[in-house]
Scaffold this active site. Sequence first.
Site, PDB file in Angstrom:
ATOM      1  N   GLU A 435       0.848  -1.168   0.000  1.00 42.21           N
ATOM      2  CA  GLU A 435       0.000   0.000   0.000  1.00 42.21           C
ATOM      3  C   GLU A 435       0.899   1.237   0.000  1.00 42.21           C
ATOM      4  OE1 GLU A 435      -1.695  -0.435   3.897  1.00 42.21           O
ATOM      5  OE2 GLU A 435      -2.394   1.618   3.981  1.00 42.21           O
ATOM      6  N   ASP A 508      -0.382  -2.218   5.972  1.00 41.82           N
ATOM      7  CA  ASP A 508      -0.063  -1.749   7.319  1.00 41.82           C
ATOM      8  C   ASP A 508      -0.985  -2.402   8.346  1.00 41.82           C
ATOM      9  OD1 ASP A 508       1.846  -0.160   6.283  1.00 41.82           O
ATOM     10  OD2 ASP A 508       0.663   1.700   6.342  1.00 41.82           O
ATOM     11  N   ASP A 512      -6.735   1.359   8.043  1.00 42.46           N
ATOM     12  CA  ASP A 512      -6.697   1.519   6.593  1.00 42.46           C
ATOM     13  C   ASP A 512      -6.110   0.280   5.927  1.00 42.46           C
ATOM     14  OD1 ASP A 512      -7.920   3.914   6.430  1.00 42.46           O
ATOM     15  OD2 ASP A 512      -6.063   5.100   6.500  1.00 42.46           O
TER      16      ASP A 512
END
Length: 647
Positions: A435, A508, A512
């Site tokens: 990401e 992560d 998110d």
Amino acid sequence: MAKKNDYGADSIKILEGLDPVRKRPGMYIGSTSSTGLHHLVWEIVDNSVDEAMAGFCTKIKVTVHPDNSITVEDNGRGIPVAKHPQRKIPTLEVVLTVLHAGGKFDNDAYKVSGGLHGVGVSVVNALSKRLVARVKRDGGIYEMEFQRGKTTKKMQKVGETKTTGTTVTFWPDDMIFESTVYDYDTLHDRLQETAFLNKGLKITLTDERELVPRTDEFCYQGGIVDFVKFLNTEKEILPGLSRPIYIEGKTDADTPVNRKGEVEVSLQWNTSYSEQVLSFANDIYTDEGGMHLEGFRTALTKTINDYARSHGLLKEKDSNLTGDDIREGLTAVLSVKLPDPQFEGQTKAKLGSSYMRTLTNKIVSQGLSDYLEEHPNQAKEIFKKANQAAKGRLAAQKARQATRRKGLLESAALPGKLADCSVRDASLTELFIVEGDSAGGSAKMARDRSIQAVLPLRGKILNVERVQEHRALSSDTIMSLITAIGTGVGPEFNIEKARYHKIVIMTDADVDGAHIRILLLTFFYRYMRPMIDAGYIYVAQPPLYQLKPKGKKHGKYLFTDEELEIEARKYSDPSRYTVQRYKGLGEMDPEQLWTTTMDPKNRIMLRVSIEDAMAAELAVSNLMGTTVEKRKDFIQTHAKDVRFLDI
Ligand code: 28F
């Protein structure tokens, strides 16, 4: 050996009749889990519903008592109490103690019981530690009682009344059931469905286990039309269709009994892209569809195409709309009734009676073409919606072909963001999906470039649950995923073309990251399911913490809060160590990222199972339309729940 019994030889025979039910309850009610427990209620309620379908009952009341016993009461004719001509005991007793008694006794009726669920009230009796039956009939109130299927109080007249009806109270046997606790929502949803399917029938549900008893009342004068409105509550309806279409019909009076039937259907399109068509036969939900559904679908597709042709909406050069095009955004309830339904399929939830295909087709074709002729504006809207779906379908086909063509051009067409590996043998290579560009940078530096490729995604990937296929396929992020992986999607999908046998989602360890992971899993579930089946999809497990003892250069990496707690306990005084929490992959230097997360010798990766992906997809589709807050909350609580297998 049969125990000595006060009720004579006849009843000993009958009592023995229920023993098999207690020996193998699963054979009669499917299981002794919560599903089986609730089955007891359906069994009793079905009898009241039959009485309602026969036209003699208008109200059914279901009560859950504080001890999880259940009372079902109806205002039908009451189970007959006179002596059964063959058995010489009250018919009520026969119904409650003889297996399969009270089955199809009346050929004119469309019965729920005796269908898929129809094992009879006697099964409920056998599986209850106590059961009390009360019948109001012929001016009297009659009562009788049982324990575990054995008569404990013979039928007695206990009072007078001018009304009629049947009441059964039962206490599920805790020697049989894993749990005897009833779930209100399960009862609520099923009884509401039953009320929708039986226009005007009033069903009340009361829960006395609450401090303040809860009551819900279901009664729908509109029947399945109200059902369709209910299913579409949260949806935006196609213009002009706020009143659902309703079609009904039945066979002539002189039709032989094995060809008799009634068909009812209600339809309403919404602006979404999904289809929700529920089908029932004699109030039984036919999860696997069957003849009635086939007849409905054929009629729907043909009638709308015929109308579109004859009214110049489809030109000569245009090809027909497909069934899928027409059913995009459709919510419908199809309910048929027939005297002796045949069920087949894996779960016996498929209607096999083939004459129902012809009958349903005929009734729906006639009813729908009449509707379209009488409602030209609505007809136009329905056509417009299906035509858009057709355009979407063609666009998706083109987009898929484009991914395939690009795939043929090999590396030239590979996305620019991809840092590919040098080895070409897919069984040895891995693709890390990360990401953001910064994590991408770390991963590129950390990797073993011979076998590990890195694809950074910019921002969030599109929620494929929300958009039509051609839109998903025109997203740059999704296109870069598809081209990097190499398999293509849809009919062009070919797992042999996979460029890596390990696709690793590396996000992560925050909200998110969890969201992106769920969206990626949804994408794989929807568009590349065989990759999951093949075990090619993984989730990386970066550490959450590093605990460093004072004065030491290297600390210990910890992957969960529990691990941190256990490790910290080894140091009695907090000042003797420091804890670093990694909020993102970007906070780790390449060396750390390699040793903790990417090094095949050291890392822990979790392989995604089809259940994991299904859970993710379900989560995404359930969360549609809810607030962002709720969505975040859900992801936070469930992100860790989604279980993966260690490899
Ligand atoms: C709380 C559960 O079971 N209701 C029922 C009836 C009514 C008749 C019936 C039932 C007769 C010969 C079996 C009455 N009068 N609620 C219920 N209501 N069963 S079950 O008949 C049973 C058959 O064998 C009924 C005339 N015909 C039928």
